[in-house]
Design a protein around this motif. Structure first.
Motif, mmCIF file in Angstrom:
data_model
loop_
_atom_site.group_PDB
_atom_site.id
_atom_site.type_symbol
_atom_site.label_atom_id
_atom_site.label_comp_id
_atom_site.label_asym_id
_atom_site.label_seq_id
_atom_site.Cartn_x
_atom_site.Cartn_y
_atom_site.Cartn_z
ATOM 1 N N LYS A 98 2.575 16.114 -14.073
ATOM 2 C CA LYS A 98 3.462 14.958 -14.258
ATOM 3 C C LYS A 98 4.777 15.927 -14.401
ATOM 4 C CE LYS A 98 0.821 11.209 -16.115
ATOM 5 N NZ LYS A 98 0.421 10.107 -17.054
ATOM 6 N N GLU B 194 6.571 6.433 -9.657
ATOM 7 C CA GLU B 194 6.293 5.035 -9.758
ATOM 8 C C GLU B 194 5.443 4.501 -8.476
ATOM 9 O OE1 GLU B 194 9.658 2.637 -10.587
ATOM 10 O OE2 GLU B 194 9.451 3.175 -12.802
ATOM 11 N N ARG C 241 2.106 5.932 -8.688
ATOM 12 C CA ARG C 241 1.202 5.265 -9.678
ATOM 13 C C ARG C 241 0.831 4.007 -8.976
ATOM 14 N NH1 ARG C 241 4.779 3.608 -13.975
ATOM 15 N NH2 ARG C 241 5.237 1.877 -12.456
ATOM 16 N N ALA D 12 -2.667 5.601 -7.763
ATOM 17 C CA ALA D 12 -2.993 5.572 -9.047
ATOM 18 C C ALA D 12 -3.924 6.810 -9.585
ATOM 19 C CB ALA D 12 -3.749 4.407 -9.476
#
Ligand SMILES: [Zn+2]
Length: 246
Positions: free
Chosen positions: A96, A109, A112, A116
Motif C-alpha cells: 500500500k 481506488e 480497489r 480488489a
C-alpha cells in the motif's frame, strides 16, 4: 508447469533485469523486473495473473509492484477480481505504501474497484492452496527480515522452488526438498559475497545434497558456469515436469 525467468540479475550489476519469475503466466514470484514489458516480449499477457508472491521487501524484488498491479487493474481487459498478493508479515502495508508513493490515491481506488486485490500473509511452515497452486513458505536468513523462500506445486505435482535472497540456512534446505526445479540465487562466484547472499561453492553444496532437483542459478552478478546447474537469463522459459525422480 512452465517457468519463465523475467529477471536474472542481482540488485546492482545490470547482468540482467532485477528479480521476477512467472509460473504458467499465473503466479508471479517477486517483482523487481519491468514485468508488463517482459511479459509481452515473452508472448504472454497479464490477464491470467492470479497470484503475486513476495519473498522480501528489497527494491530489486518489489519496486515494480505498483506498475504490475496498475497494469493488471487498468488494462482494457483487467485481470479477474481477487488477485492475491502474498508475502511475509508487513506485505499489506508495504504494498500500500508503494502504491501510495508511486501513483497516489486515485490509482489505489481504481485498483480497489477493479481487481480488489486480496492479501495473504505467510509465515515459516505455511502450506496453503491459492489459485490451484500449493504454496509452501520457508523463513530464510537474509540481510533484511522477514524473508521467505517458496515452493509452488501445480495440480499435476510439478514443483518449482524459489530461494529469494538467502544465506545457507535450514529454511532454504527445507524449501529445496521435493522440488523438480529450484531457482537459486547465486550472487557470487568463487568467493563469499556481502549482504546475506549465496555464492557458487555454497550452491554446489546444496546441489550435492539434493541430487534429484535441477538447479537454475539466478540473481546473478555475472554469468558464469557451475557443473550440473542451469544458468538463468532474462526471458528463459523452461517446462518443469511433475515426474518425481526419487
Ligand atoms: Zn535481491
Amino acid at each position: 508447469m512452465q517457468l519463465t525467468v523475467l529477471g536474472s540479475g542481482d540488485a546492482f550489476s545490470g547482468c540482467g533485469c532485477n528479480a521476477g519469475y512467472l509460473v504458467d503466466g499465473r503466479v508471479l514470484i517477486d517483482c523487481g523486473a519491468p514485468v508488463p514489458a517482459l511479459v509481452r516480449r515473452a508472448g504472454m499477457d497479464l490477464q491470467r495473473l492470479r497470484l503475486i508472491l513476495v519473498t522480501h521487501f528489497h527494491a530489486d524484488h518489489t519496486f515494480m509492484l505498483p506498475v504490475v498491479i496498475g497494469a493488471a487493474a487498468l488494462a482494457d481487459a483487467p485481470v479477474e477480481a481477487g488477485l492475491v498478493i502474498a508475502g511475509p508479515v508487513g506485505t499489506r502495508e508495504y504494498v500500500k505504501r508503494l502504491l501510495q508513493t508511486g501513483f497516489g490515491h486515485h490509482i489505489i481506488e481504481l485498483i480497489r474497484d477493479t481487481i480488489a486485490p486480496q492479501f495473504v500473509i505467510l509465515d515459516d511452515g505455511d502450506d496453503v492452496e491459492i489459485a490451484e497452486y500449493r504454496v509452501r513458505a520457508h523463513a530464510v536468513v537474509h540481510s533484511l527480515g522477514p524473508s521467505l523462500a517458496y515452493s509452488v506445486t501445480d495440480p499435476t505435482g510439478a514443483r518449482v522452488g524459489f530461494s529469494g535472497d538467502s544465506t545457507l540456512c535450514p529454511g532454504l534446505a527445507r524449501a529445496i526438498r521435493g522440488c523438480d526445479l529450484f531457482v537459486c540465487e547465486c550472487t557470487g562466484w568463487g568467493a563469499p559475497v556481502p549482504g546475506g547472499h549465496l555464492y557458487s561453492e555454497e550452491v554446489a553444496e546444496l546441489m550435492a545434497a539434493n541430487p534429484s532437483t535441477q538447479f537454475l542459478l539466478s540473481h546473478l552478478k555475472e554469468r558464469n558456469a557451475l557443473p550440473g546447474a542451469l544458468i538463468a537469463h532474462d526471458l528463459l522459459t523452461l517446462d518443469v515436469g511433475g515426474r518425481r525422480q526419487g
